[in-house]
Write an enzyme that holds these catalytic residues in place. Sequence first.
Site, mmCIF file in Angstrom:
data_model
loop_
_atom_site.group_PDB
_atom_site.id
_atom_site.type_symbol
_atom_site.label_atom_id
_atom_site.label_comp_id
_atom_site.label_asym_id
_atom_site.label_seq_id
_atom_site.Cartn_x
_atom_site.Cartn_y
_atom_site.Cartn_z
ATOM 1 C CG HIS A 85 19.538 14.446 62.581
ATOM 2 N ND1 HIS A 85 19.175 13.544 62.238
ATOM 3 C CD2 HIS A 85 20.097 15.489 61.884
ATOM 4 C CE1 HIS A 85 19.535 13.247 60.727
ATOM 5 N NE2 HIS A 85 20.642 14.196 60.612
ATOM 6 C CD GLU A 86 22.585 18.433 61.675
ATOM 7 O OE1 GLU A 86 23.427 18.066 61.008
ATOM 8 O OE2 GLU A 86 21.799 18.456 60.379
ATOM 9 C CG HIS A 133 24.589 13.236 61.107
ATOM 10 N ND1 HIS A 133 24.212 12.022 59.999
ATOM 11 C CD2 HIS A 133 23.646 14.022 60.777
ATOM 12 C CE1 HIS A 133 24.047 12.119 59.751
ATOM 13 N NE2 HIS A 133 23.471 13.373 60.096
ATOM 14 C CD GLU A 135 21.076 12.679 57.060
ATOM 15 O OE1 GLU A 135 20.597 13.262 58.008
ATOM 16 O OE2 GLU A 135 22.234 13.231 56.646
#
Length: 268
Positions: free
Chosen positions: A127-128, A131, A192
Site C-alpha cells: 500500500h505504501e 502511493h 488511499e
Amino acid sequence: MKRFTLVFVPLAVAVIAGCYTNPVTGRKSLVTATPEEEVKLGAQAFADVTKDEKVSTDPALNERVRRVGQRIARAVGNDLPGAQWEFTVFESDQVNAFALPGGKVGVYTGLLRLAATDDELATVIGHEIGHVTARHGAERMTEAQIAGGLGELGASALQTKIGDPKQLELYKAAYGGLVTVGYTLPHSRAQESEADRMGVVYAARAGYDPRAAITFWEKMVAQQKSSAGQSIVAKLLSSHPADEKRITDLQAMMPEMVPIYNEAKLRP
C-alpha cells in the site's frame, strides 16, 4: 494584468505538463514535478525522519521487514524505475508505515505488533509503495499549485470589482474551505483507495495472500474503534476512507486478486 500573468503562467505550465499513467490501475493524473525532483524530496524527508525517530536495532524485526519488503520490491519491478530500495524499522508505538520516492520504506514497531503475519505486513508495505508508484505526492503538489492559482485569480477579479478587503478575506476563507471539503479530501480518500488496490496487487504478485489486507483492517477497526463513533462530519473531513468502506472495497477485490496470488505461488 501583471498579477494575472504571474498566476496564469504556473497554471499553464501545469496544464502543459504530461499526464502520468498509474502502472497498476491505468488512471491518468497531472503532475508537474519530475521524478528526479521527487527522489530528492524523498531523500530529504527520509533524512529528517531518521534524525527525529529512533531506528530499531532489533535484528529479527529488521530481517522480517527486509525479507518481506524485498519480495514486494521484486513484484513492483519497473513500476518504480531506478529505485534504490532501503527498508528501515523505527522504534515507535505508531501503527504506521511509509514509503518515499526513490525506494525508502519505513515501518514502525507498533505496526509490526499488529501485523502478525507476513501476509498482512506485505499488504501494508505494498500500500505504501503504491502511493509512490502512483506519484500521489506529486499529484497533490500539482493540485495545490492549480488550486492556489485559481484562488488568486478569483481574488484578483473580486478585488477589482468590489475593492472591499473584508469581503476579499471572506472569499479566500470560503474558497479554501470549498476546495478542501469539495475536492482535496475526497480526492485524498480516492488516492488511499487506489493505494489499497495497488497494495493487494503487489502482495499477490509477490506470493503473499491478499486477503490478509482484510484481516489487518479488521484488527485496525477493533483497535481504534473509530468506525462506530465516527460522525458524518468527521467522515466528510477525513482524508482516509471510512474503515467499513475500506474493508468492503477490499473484499470486493478478492475475486480478482486471489488468482494472481495462486499463480504467483506456482512460480519457483
